[in-house]
Structures are given as structure tokens and as C-alpha cells.
Design a protein around this motif. Structure first.
Motif, PDB file in Angstrom:
ATOM      1  N   LEU A  92     -35.220  44.346 -87.181  1.00 50.33           N
ATOM      2  CA  LEU A  92     -35.641  42.992 -87.538  1.00 50.33           C
ATOM      3  C   LEU A  92     -36.425  42.303 -86.429  1.00 50.33           C
ATOM      4  CD1 LEU A  92     -32.575  43.306 -89.045  1.00 50.33           C
ATOM      5  CD2 LEU A  92     -33.491  41.222 -89.977  1.00 50.33           C
ATOM      6  N   ALA A  93     -36.128  42.649 -85.187  1.00 57.73           N
ATOM      7  CA  ALA A  93     -36.832  42.011 -84.083  1.00 57.73           C
ATOM      8  C   ALA A  93     -38.298  42.441 -84.066  1.00 57.73           C
ATOM      9  CB  ALA A  93     -36.156  42.354 -82.764  1.00 57.73           C
ATOM     10  N   VAL A  94     -38.556  43.733 -84.307  1.00 56.89           N
ATOM     11  CA  VAL A  94     -39.928  44.222 -84.351  1.00 56.89           C
ATOM     12  C   VAL A  94     -40.681  43.544 -85.490  1.00 56.89           C
ATOM     13  CG1 VAL A  94     -41.328  46.244 -84.892  1.00 56.89           C
ATOM     14  CG2 VAL A  94     -39.466  46.435 -83.253  1.00 56.89           C
ATOM     15  N   HIS A 102     -36.657  48.906 -90.066  1.00 60.47           N
ATOM     16  CA  HIS A 102     -35.271  48.455 -90.133  1.00 60.47           C
ATOM     17  C   HIS A 102     -34.954  47.543 -88.957  1.00 60.47           C
ATOM     18  CE1 HIS A 102     -34.916  51.800 -87.318  1.00 60.47           C
ATOM     19  NE2 HIS A 102     -33.864  51.168 -86.863  1.00 60.47           N
ATOM     20  N   GLU A 133     -31.840  48.137 -94.898  1.00 56.94           N
ATOM     21  CA  GLU A 133     -31.182  49.264 -94.265  1.00 56.94           C
ATOM     22  C   GLU A 133     -31.568  50.556 -94.974  1.00 56.94           C
ATOM     23  OE1 GLU A 133     -27.190  47.899 -92.537  1.00 56.94           O
ATOM     24  OE2 GLU A 133     -27.282  47.100 -94.545  1.00 56.94           O
ATOM     25  N   SER A 134     -31.154  51.693 -94.408  1.00 53.46           N
ATOM     26  CA  SER A 134     -31.549  52.961 -95.001  1.00 53.46           C
ATOM     27  C   SER A 134     -31.023  53.043 -96.430  1.00 53.46           C
ATOM     28  CB  SER A 134     -31.029  54.124 -94.162  1.00 53.46           C
ATOM     29  OG  SER A 134     -29.677  53.951 -93.847  1.00 53.46           O
ATOM     30  N   LEU A 165     -27.253  40.389 -91.888  1.00 56.58           N
ATOM     31  CA  LEU A 165     -28.196  41.259 -91.189  1.00 56.58           C
ATOM     32  C   LEU A 165     -28.635  40.634 -89.864  1.00 56.58           C
ATOM     33  CD1 LEU A 165     -29.328  43.954 -92.184  1.00 56.58           C
ATOM     34  CD2 LEU A 165     -31.287  42.745 -93.074  1.00 56.58           C
ATOM     35  N   MET A 166     -28.982  39.349 -89.926  1.00 53.96           N
ATOM     36  CA  MET A 166     -29.438  38.652 -88.722  1.00 53.96           C
ATOM     37  C   MET A 166     -28.332  38.597 -87.677  1.00 53.96           C
ATOM     38  SD  MET A 166     -32.469  37.426 -89.249  1.00 53.96           S
ATOM     39  CE  MET A 166     -33.504  37.392 -90.670  1.00 53.96           C
ATOM     40  N   THR A 212     -25.900  46.666 -89.798  1.00 53.02           N
ATOM     41  CA  THR A 212     -24.635  46.072 -90.229  1.00 53.02           C
ATOM     42  C   THR A 212     -23.476  47.028 -89.946  1.00 53.02           C
ATOM     43  OG1 THR A 212     -24.977  46.863 -92.475  1.00 53.02           O
ATOM     44  CG2 THR A 212     -25.666  44.621 -92.005  1.00 53.02           C
ATOM     45  N   ARG A 256     -40.102  40.718 -86.889  1.00 52.19           N
ATOM     46  CA  ARG A 256     -40.357  39.309 -86.611  1.00 52.19           C
ATOM     47  C   ARG A 256     -41.610  39.147 -85.763  1.00 52.19           C
ATOM     48  NH1 ARG A 256     -37.077  34.156 -84.434  1.00 52.19           N
ATOM     49  NH2 ARG A 256     -38.808  32.868 -85.110  1.00 52.19           N
ATOM     50  N   HIS A 257     -41.807  40.103 -84.833  1.00 48.23           N
ATOM     51  CA  HIS A 257     -42.934  39.976 -83.922  1.00 48.23           C
ATOM     52  C   HIS A 257     -44.285  40.176 -84.570  1.00 48.23           C
ATOM     53  CE1 HIS A 257     -42.099  39.197 -79.725  1.00 48.23           C
ATOM     54  NE2 HIS A 257     -40.861  39.457 -80.067  1.00 48.23           N
ATOM     55  N   PRO A 269     -38.721  43.546 -78.076  1.00 52.47           N
ATOM     56  CA  PRO A 269     -38.902  42.458 -79.037  1.00 52.47           C
ATOM     57  C   PRO A 269     -37.561  41.803 -79.298  1.00 52.47           C
ATOM     58  CG  PRO A 269     -39.357  44.607 -80.050  1.00 52.47           C
ATOM     59  CD  PRO A 269     -38.923  44.859 -78.651  1.00 52.47           C
ATOM     60  N   ALA A 279     -22.749  46.976 -86.208  1.00 51.79           N
ATOM     61  CA  ALA A 279     -21.905  45.838 -85.824  1.00 51.79           C
ATOM     62  C   ALA A 279     -20.433  46.155 -86.076  1.00 51.79           C
ATOM     63  CB  ALA A 279     -22.323  44.590 -86.605  1.00 51.79           C
ATOM     64  N   GLY A 292     -29.616  45.240 -76.265  1.00 43.77           N
ATOM     65  CA  GLY A 292     -28.837  44.279 -77.023  1.00 43.77           C
ATOM     66  C   GLY A 292     -27.371  44.691 -77.087  1.00 43.77           C
ATOM     67  N   ALA A 343     -26.024  40.623 -87.210  1.00 44.62           N
ATOM     68  CA  ALA A 343     -25.614  41.935 -86.709  1.00 44.62           C
ATOM     69  C   ALA A 343     -26.564  42.487 -85.653  1.00 44.62           C
ATOM     70  CB  ALA A 343     -25.522  42.924 -87.869  1.00 44.62           C
ATOM     71  N   VAL A 344     -27.787  41.925 -85.584  1.00 48.16           N
ATOM     72  CA  VAL A 344     -28.759  42.471 -84.644  1.00 48.16           C
ATOM     73  C   VAL A 344     -28.393  42.074 -83.212  1.00 48.16           C
ATOM     74  CG1 VAL A 344     -31.177  42.523 -83.974  1.00 48.16           C
ATOM     75  CG2 VAL A 344     -30.562  42.327 -86.359  1.00 48.16           C
ATOM     76  N   PRO A 345     -28.173  43.033 -82.323  1.00 53.37           N
ATOM     77  CA  PRO A 345     -27.834  42.672 -80.951  1.00 53.37           C
ATOM     78  C   PRO A 345     -29.041  42.070 -80.222  1.00 53.37           C
ATOM     79  CG  PRO A 345     -27.452  45.028 -81.380  1.00 53.37           C
ATOM     80  CD  PRO A 345     -28.256  44.491 -82.505  1.00 53.37           C
ATOM     81  N   LEU A 382     -35.084  39.045 -81.408  1.00 52.17           N
ATOM     82  CA  LEU A 382     -34.942  38.394 -82.692  1.00 52.17           C
ATOM     83  C   LEU A 382     -35.153  36.890 -82.578  1.00 52.17           C
ATOM     84  CD1 LEU A 382     -34.234  39.171 -85.572  1.00 52.17           C
ATOM     85  CD2 LEU A 382     -31.876  38.589 -85.084  1.00 52.17           C
ATOM     86  N   ASP A 439     -27.169  52.030 -89.431  1.00 54.73           N
ATOM     87  CA  ASP A 439     -27.829  50.763 -89.751  1.00 54.73           C
ATOM     88  C   ASP A 439     -27.178  49.608 -88.994  1.00 54.73           C
ATOM     89  OD1 ASP A 439     -29.849  51.386 -91.584  1.00 54.73           O
ATOM     90  OD2 ASP A 439     -28.325  51.874 -93.056  1.00 54.73           O
TER      91      ASP A 439
END
Lengths: 328, 371
Positions: B217-219, B215, B50-51, B256-257, A189, B221-222, A260, A192, A217, B259-261, A262, A187
Motif C-alpha cells: 500500500l505504501a508503494v 499489494h 491481497e493475494s 489493511l491500512m 493482514t 500511495r506514492h 515508501p 499483522a 516497518g 496492518a501495514v508496518p 504509508l 499478505d
């Protein structure tokens, strides 16, 4: 002189009655100590086969041919025999795999699996080995390491398993670490956390890291230099920022445009790359990406595009590259 | 603005059973534990988490594929939870599902034509053979598959095309609601964009309503108008998509935000990461009070541990957050502190891992014995 210098690595799989597959086709790159090098590409581009070949984990018989040189500090890893390779693997060169559950032995406690490395390469036994294993688990951020040593892989969460695997990989302070999609099964988090841990390891011990991933990313945050693979060849290699801000190969440009992001809002249409990875042209007949490429010209077909090396070692294989300064 | 779906206090608890001769229920995995949400007709609701947070179970419970143990689901004014099976089946025509892995959700021994006809037959719609053919041809065009695909089998297609078949199967009955569970996560990056765009186009053409579970977040958001973030079986934050990404208010959403690369070196170099300690606690034994307090860098003594925060409106009217301290954190009056990673599966709770397994086997085999 790089720590690992891979030159013209090719791997072919031949099976009787079936077409010979050239999974890796003349890949060259170098990794210096303390550097993070990314191998990026989609499924089937040959990134994992490259790493397996360097680690000597591909079967030597059964129609597998490996050509080229992987010069690791004076030793050619591709010509080293299996016995000598067993001494190098785990001690000088170590690997972290994608799926921690399938690369840990499910019926052996974590502690035994970690101490195995210490016993094999550092000759540690009993009390001393257990103590070192505890310290290793602690270093990778596993809470209550002494108790965890007695547990089995299924008792650990996915993130903890990946940490245990990293602990095993760094047990002998290897000079080169290969991480094959280390966070794909995790996941965000947890991803990271693991990426932060890997960065720390590189920073503190000067380990060279080859990062294999499909996530641009992750590359943007981790890698110093990046090699983009397509259909078994490196189609573009550059330092991190030029690759992201001035990509030259249309495939790299296309990938960056299709991801996509963020920080882009609803309604921003994505620009996908046409077709699928199956639509490839064999390299001898021209550019493998030509069937999906928007910038295709007649010169793309006929012979494979040569590697053009531009400013600051930025290399790409394309006869009609994305113009410089175009927004990715 | 009419609501197509209204979910009220939905609960899905899976029993954990023990014993050889008599099945004793020794606890429950609270996969979904009190979720309220509404989906507006013609819009997309994105569910992220998350899972193990219960987002897939919520999607399945919404379609009554997993019977909820409590709460209510109202679809277009009809309460699904109390509907007799026959009428529920008739309603299913109007709500379809797209699955994550197109290879395992398509029968390898059926060609595309039979895959698409099966639904029409089951619901007795589409008329005779020629009329059915016309419906199927129209659907194929809509998802961008060629006509010759009809006589082919799933293994002959690439991943992206297989997902198109999955979408076509959902579309052929002319549904109003589509629940898409991780529609693109099994696909390559360059193909993901194709499918995301396709889902967008279909919504414009057919006025579909989506519940997209993902899971990534970028997808989400789109494609989403509204985004809900789940943690351990409950919604922790819900807002308009742009809102939640611009000003995430719940500490978990913030983490969460962050952590997204993002594929941009400058952004990556500058950003401040909020690293969470430890793992997701077991849904069989969730923490007391706020579910997130064990990992929250902003957790405050006693209140976070003792009192479960309810979703409440903060800022804009559509922004709902389940955090006692959201305003103070946003205003900077509370500073984050470090958190010790705690053990997630202590030995006395060794059932937790099995509970995870029980959750999965219960999903696959609702009536069967568990563990």
C-alpha cells in the motif's frame, strides 16, 4: 551476560575454480532473554547465513569455514558436534523459516510433524502427544486444531502453515527463537496476525527472539535492538529509537529515506540509494558501501572503517557519519 | 479529463472441471466478479488487495490477455471485448504490460537488443534497421540504461536494471496505457525507490496512463492518483489516493491500512491495529451478501449476510464504498466486535484448494485441461 553472545562470526564459502565468498565477516551481537533483536539488510547481506551458522545448519565440509564464537548460555554452538546439536536444536534453540510450504514435509500430516518434536525432545507418545499438539495449534490460533492435525500442509492456507511452523518451533518452549523473514511470504493482514502472535510469545514466555527481516516497518514495531548488515558486516547497531531517529551510517539513513511510507503523500519523491547491492568494495579495501555512498570521502577507501561506539552503545562503522540531529 | 479506460461490470470466471472422460464443470472460480472502474488519461490508478483477490486477473482481462467472461472494456472509445483479433492486436501496441519478476519475464536467450526489437517487428513499426536503432537508443536513455546494455543478456544485469529492461520493452512501442503488475515487489528496498521514481518521471515526460497493481500500500500511495481496493473479486472502496489513506471508510480498507508496518517506532507504538480473524475465503465459494462479512469486525446481523452492498458515493464525489454501514462506522455509532476465525476449507469444499490451483493453471494455460 546475554543468553546468546555472538562474537566475530565469519562464514566463507570456497569452491574450486571460483572466488572465495566471505558471506559473513566478523559479526558480533548479543541477545538477552525476553529481548527481540533485529538483523536487517537487503538480499545478500549475510543475515540468513548468520542464522544458519548459529543453528548449525551449514554443511561443515565442502569449503565452508565458520569462525568465531556463538556462546549460548555457556555452550559454543559453533563448536558443538552434530549429535549434541540435534539435542539443542528444537529444544533450546528453534527456528522459523520464510517459506512455510517448503519447510514442511508435503507428504506427512501436520499432526505427525508437530508430534515428532514432542517425541524427540520431550519423550511424549500417543494420546499425550496428540493432546499436547492440539493445545499447541490452539495456542497459535489455528481454528479446529484436532481436525487440522490430520491434514496435509497443502490443505492449509499460507498463514495457517506459518502458524503450524511456529507451533512446532515453540513446542519445547525454546529459550531462543530465530525467525528468518517469517512474514515475507504472507499478505499484510496475515502478517499483522503473525507478528502479534510472535510478540505474545516473547511477552508471555520470555523467549529471546532474533528477527531477520528486510522490512524496516516490521523492525520499528517489533525489535528492541537492531543490527543493520551490509555486505556481511554489521554497519550499525543501536536501540530501536536511536536507530530510526538518529541513524549515523549513511546506508541506514539512505534506507530510511528510500522506503515508501504509508503516511507520506503522493508527490513526495523518494530518495533512492544509487547503484545496486552488486557495487560493493571488498571490505579489506575500504568501506563496502563507499561506491554507493553520498558522504564518501577519501578516507573511506584504503582500510575498512573501524567500529565507533557512541552514546548508549550506539555503534557504527563509518568515517564520515550522518551528522547527529539530521532528519532521516 | 478524458477517460482512457472504462471497465463496466467486468467478470472473469474460471471453470472448475472434474472427470476423466467428460469434463464436467462443477463450479466457477469467480476471480473477478463485477468490477466497474475508469482510468483517466495521464493519471495513475492503483489497484491494491491481497493475494487471490483477483487484481492481477483484472489487469490481464483489461488487456484481453485473459478473455473476460462478461462485461465490457472500453479503451479510448473502442470496445475491446468485441474487437476482432486482428484489430485487437493492432490496439495492443497502445497498451503494454510490465511484469513482477523481471527474470522470468525476460527470455534468457535473447539479448537486450532483440528483446526490444521483437515488439517493433511484431507490429511492423520502427522502420528500417537504423531507424529502429534510434528508437531503441532513445528508449534506453529514457529508462536510464547505458548503450552497452544492447549486446548483453538479462542475467548480466542486477534486479533493478532487469526491471528497467522490462520497462523499456513496454515503452519501445510508444504505448498510452501501461499495466504494471507488482512492478517493484521483487526488488530490494533501496532499488524499489529507483524504479518508483523512474515510473513517475516517465509519466511526466510521456504523459503515460498507468494501472499499477500491487499489494504494497505504501508503494501504491506514492504513485497513484486514484486507489481502488479489491477483496474477493470486487472493488470494496475507491477514492483519490490521499482521501483513501486519510479516511478509509470500508472496514477491510481500515484493517489493511492498520496492518501495514510503518518504519517509525513512535507511530508503531501508538497505532491501534485492527486484526482480522482467519483467512481469505475461497473465490470458488464466496460468502453470501457482503463478501467481507465473515471477517468483518463491524458486521451486523442479517443485512451484511443477505444483501451484497453496491459501490456508492460517500463524502467527496470521488469516494465510493461498498459497505451498508460505512456512515455509521465513520461516525462511531457502530463499535467493532470480536470475530471467531472460521474454517476456510471445510472438507465438503475440498475443491477450494484445487480451485486455487485451477486458477493459476488457467492463467498459464487458458485452453488446456484444468485439474
Amino acid at each position: 551476560m546475554p543468553l546468546l553472545d555472538v562474537r566475530d562470526l565469519s562464514v566463507t564459502f570456497a569452491r574450486r575454480g571460483q572466488r572465495t565468498v566471505r558471506a559473513v565477516d566478523g559479526v558480533s551481537f548479543g541477545v538477552h532473554a525476553g529481548e527481540v533483536v533485529g538483523l536487517v539488510g537487503e538480499s545478500g547481506c549475510g543475515k540468513s547465513v548468520t542464522s544458519l551458522a548459529i543453528m548449525g545448519l551449514l554443511p561443515k565440509q565442502r569449503g565452508v569455514t565458520i569462525d568465531g564464537v556463538a556462546d549460548f548460555d555457556g555452550t559454543d554452538l559453533l563448536k558443538t558436534d552434530a549429535r549434541a546439536m540435534r539435542d539443542i536444536r528444537g529444544r533450546d534453540v528453534a527456528m522459523i523459516f520464510q517459506d512455510p510450504l517448503s519447510s514442511l514435509n508435503p507428504v506427512v500430516p501436520i499432526g505427525v510433524q508437530v508430534t515428532e518434536v514432542l517425541t524427540r525432545h520431550r519423550g511424549m507418545r500417543g494420546e499425550a502427544a496428540t493432546k499436547e499438539a492440539t493445545a499447541l495449534l490452539d495456542r497459535v490460533g489455528i481454528p479446529d486444531p484436532a481436525r487440522r492435525l490430520k491434514e496435509y500442509p497443502h490443505q492449509l492456507s499460507g498463514g495457517m502453515r506459518q502458524r503450524a511452523l511456529i507451533a512446532m518451533a515453540v513446542a519445547c518452549k525454546p529459550r531462543l527463537l530465530i525467525a528468518d523473514e517469517p512474514t515475507t511470504a504472507l499478505d499484510v493482514t496475515i502478517q499483522a496476525q503473525i507478528l502479534e502472535l510472535l510478540k505474545e510469545l516473547v511477552r508471555d514466555s520470555g523467549t529471546a527472539l532474533i528477527m531477520i527481516t528486510h522490512d524496516l516497518g516490521v523492525v520499528a514495531g517489533m525489535c528492541d535492538t537492531v543490527n543493520v548488515l551490509y555486505a556481511g558486516r554489521v554497519i550499525e547497531n543501536a536501540r530501536r529509537k536511536p536507530l530510526f531517529y538518529e541513524p549515523r551510517h549513511p546506508y541506514t539513513t539512505g534506507l530510511l529515506r528510500s522506503v515508501p511510507r504509508l503516511d507520506a503523500g503522493r508527490g513526495t519523491p523518494l530518495n533512492p540509494i544509487r547503484g545496486s547491492v552488486r557495487d560493493v568494495l571488498p571490505w579489506p579495501d575500504g568501506c563496502a558501501f563507499a561506491p554507493r555512498c553520498d558522504r564518501r570521502v577519501d578516507a573511506c577507501v584504503g582500510e575498512p572503517p573501524a567500529l565507533v561506539v557512541g552514546y548508549d552503545g550506539h555503534g557504527y562503522r563509518c568515517v564520515n557519519p550522518t551528522p547527529q540531529g539530521a532528519q532521516p | 479529463m478524458t477517460n482512457l479506460v472504462e471497465v463496466k461490470d467486468l467478470e472473469v470466471h474460471f471453470p472448475i472441471k472434474r472427470g476423466v472422460l467428460f469434463d464436467r464443470v462443477v463450479g466457477h472460480v469467480k476471480a473477478v466478479d463485477g468490477v466497474d472502474l475508469t482510468i483517466v488519461k495521464g493519471k495513475t490508478y492503483g489497484l491494491v488487495g491481497e493475494s487471490g483477490c483477483g487484481k492481477s486477473t483484472l489487469g490481464r482481462a483489461l488487456l484481453q490477455l485473459t478473455p473476460p467472461t462478461g462485461g465490457e472494456v472500453v479503451f479510448d472509445g473502442v470496445p475491446l471485448t468485441s474487437l476482432p483479433p486482428k484489430q485487437l492486436r493492432a490496439m495492443r501496441r497502445r497498451m503494454q504490460m510490465i511484469f513482477q519478476d523481471p527474470m522470468s519475464s525476460l527470455d534468457p536467450r535473447m539479448n537486450v537488443e532483440s528483446i526490444l526489437t521483437e515488439g517493433l517487428r511484431a507490429h511492423g513499426v520502427g522502420g528500417n534497421r537504423t531507424e529502429r536503432r534510434a528508437v531503441i537508443a532513445k528508449t534506453l536513455d529514457a529508462v536510464g540504461l547505458p548503450r552497452w546494455a544492447l549486446s548483453r543478456y538479462p542475467h548480466e544485469f542486477s534486479g533493478g536494471q532487469r526491471q528497467r529492461i522490462g520497462i523499456a520493452r513496454a515503452l519501445v512501442l510508444g504505448p498510452e496505457l501501461i499495466v504494471a503488475d507488482e512492478p517493484v515487489s521483487a526488488l530490494d528496498v533501496s532499488i524499489q525507490a529507483q524504479v518508483v521514481n523512474l515510473l513517475d518521471e516517465l509519466q511526466d515526460q510521456l504523459g503515460l496512463t498507468y494501472l499499477v497493481i500491487a499489494h504494497d500500500l505504501a508503494v501504491v500511495r506514492h504513485i497513484s492518483d486514484t486507489v481502488g481496493v479489491m477483496y474477493l473479486g470486487a472493488l470494496v472502496e475507491e477514492a483519490a489516493a490521499d482521501d483513501i489513506y486519510a479516511t478509509p471508510l470500508h472496514p477491510y480498507t481500515r484493517a489493511l491500512m492498520s496492518a501495514v508496518p510503518v518504519p517509525d517506532p513512535d507511530v508503531e507504538d501508538r497505532r491501534e491495529r485492527i486484526l482480522l480473524a482467519g483467512d481469505l475465503p475461497s473465490p470458488a465459494n464466496p460468502p453470501s451478501g457482503c463478501r467481507f462479512h465473515t471477517r468483518c469486525p463491524w458486521a451486523q446481523p442479517t443485512r451484511c449476510r443477505d444483501e451484497r452492498p453496491a459501490l456508492r458515493v460517500i463524502g467527496t464525489a470521488t469516494h465510493r464504498v461498498a459497505c451498508h454501514w460505512a456512515e455509521d462506522i465513520e461516525a462511531g455509532r457502530l463499535r467493532p466486535h470480536s470475530v471467531e476465525a472460521s474454517l476456510v476449507t471445510p472438507p465438503e469444499m475440498a475443491g477450494a484448494k484445487e480451485a486455487q490451483g485451477a486458477l493459476e493453471s488457467a492463467l498459464e494455460n487458458p485452453g488446456g485441461p484444468v485439474i
